[in-house]
Design a protein around this motif. Structure first.
Motif: not given
Length: 345
Positions: A5-6, A32, A246
């Motif tokens: 995801k990140r 995050l 991301e």
């Protein structure tokens, strides 16, 4: 391959480890938290600490520990600290506009003495290994030349190969040919196109390799080869975008004249052009640290010139209490800048 995801990139600056821990804590608070960490140079040490301890309090306390304080205070500079050595050398490199015309002697010319094996300096980190709990990749490089070849003309030869240190499971998600940097600035330098992946190094050994910045810290000699630092690709955004949906990076200040000259003469590309290329790839989140030297004035280890002795020195903390206070300030800076930067997007 299903992407993470990140991804967060922690890059560069041997004294920024506490700042990156503050950033990591803020990212968690913002929801995050990175699913994968990519680290180079000073960011590699922060990544190792994140993997070594289970929560942000323990991580922060370790970088305020007596163990880390002693490491900082025991820093010894080589004879290169003399302005007749590093000073004149730097001026010559600033005036040289060619891209890596020679095989620079980064093996014998360096400013800071550091153990080849950091396990005695950091026994608490000795056995930390890459894991899937917080997938981490550390950037370093393999030197494709030996001591006897230094100071010769390069003749367009490739001198360095990027190495990605990680665990086996994470390595299986990477196809090296998919993360080649294809900019003219980078590929015409002294670095091979195709990176390699190593899964047989501990995190501490990988970190020691990654912090081996050119002319600052001696490269590491292991398995009959020399390994150099993460400056080969300080902000590996291509790798991050390949791995994750991301990408979070630091918006760094430009390279100064000496830094730019060292990158150009050793690796054969422009560091400042590379920063522009990274910005053009539109990372999803930017954490602004462009004013870090001003914002942390007096609380941040920095180089200075001792004109009486005509040599380079470092501003070390005067006491353990001052050190602990400075580290708290650095952590808070990383935390606050992350909050401001991301909430402002």
């Amino acid at each position: 391959m299903k992407k993470f995801k990140r991804a967060a990139i922690f890059s560069g600056g041997g004294t920024r480890s506490m700042i990156y821990l503050g950033m990591f804590s803020a990212l968690e608070e913002l929801g995050l938290k990175p699913d994968v960490i990519i680290a180079s140079c000073g960011g590699a040490f922060a990544a190792t600490i994140i993997n070594a301890f289970s929560d942000n309090f323990q991580r922060k306390e370790y970088l305020k520990s007596e163990e880390y304080y002693q490491f900082i205070c025991n820093t010894v500079l080589t004879k290169q600290r003399k302005l007749s050595e590093i000073g004149l050398f730097s001026i010559k490199k600033i005036l040289t506009k060619k891209s890596a015309p020679y095989i620079e002697d980064v093996i014998n010319r360096y400013l800071v003495k550091m153990s080849q094996d950091l396990s005695q300096d950091f026994p608490a980190l000795k056995n930390v290994r890459f894991s899937q709990e917080t997938p981490t990749l550390i950037i370093g490089s393999e030197m494709l030349f030996g001591p006897k070849e230094t100071n010769q003309n390069r003749n367009n030869r490739k001198l360095y190969q990027k190495v990605i240190f990680t665990d086996y499971e994470t390595s299986m998600t990477i196809m090296p040919q998919k993360i080649i940097i294809d900019s003219e600035n980078y590929k015409n330098g002294a670095i091979t196109d195709l990176p390699i992946i190593r899964t047989d190094f501990t995190m501490l050994a990988s970190t020691r390799i990654s912090v081996s910045d050119m002319f600052y810290v001696k490269p590491v000699f292991l398995e009959g080869k020399y390994f150099a630092g993460g400056a080969i690709d300080l902000i590996p955004i291509e790798l991050a975008k390949y791995l994750a949906e991301e990408v979070i990076i630091e918006q760094k200040q430009s390279y100064n004249k000496t830094e730019e000259a060292f990158v150009r003469t050793v690796l054969g590309y422009s560091g400042n052009e590379r920063l522009k290329e990274i910005q053009n790839q539109s990372p999803d989140f930017l954490i602004d640290t462009t004013n870090i030297k001003k914002d942390l004035e007096g609380h941040y280890l920095k180089k200075y010139i001792n004109w009486r002795k005509l040599e380079v020195g470092f501003s070390f903390p005067r006491s353990y209490d001052q050190f602990a206070k400075d580290m708290d300030i650095q952590w808070q800076y990383g935390f606050d800048q992350t909050m401001r930067s991301i909430k402002g997007n």
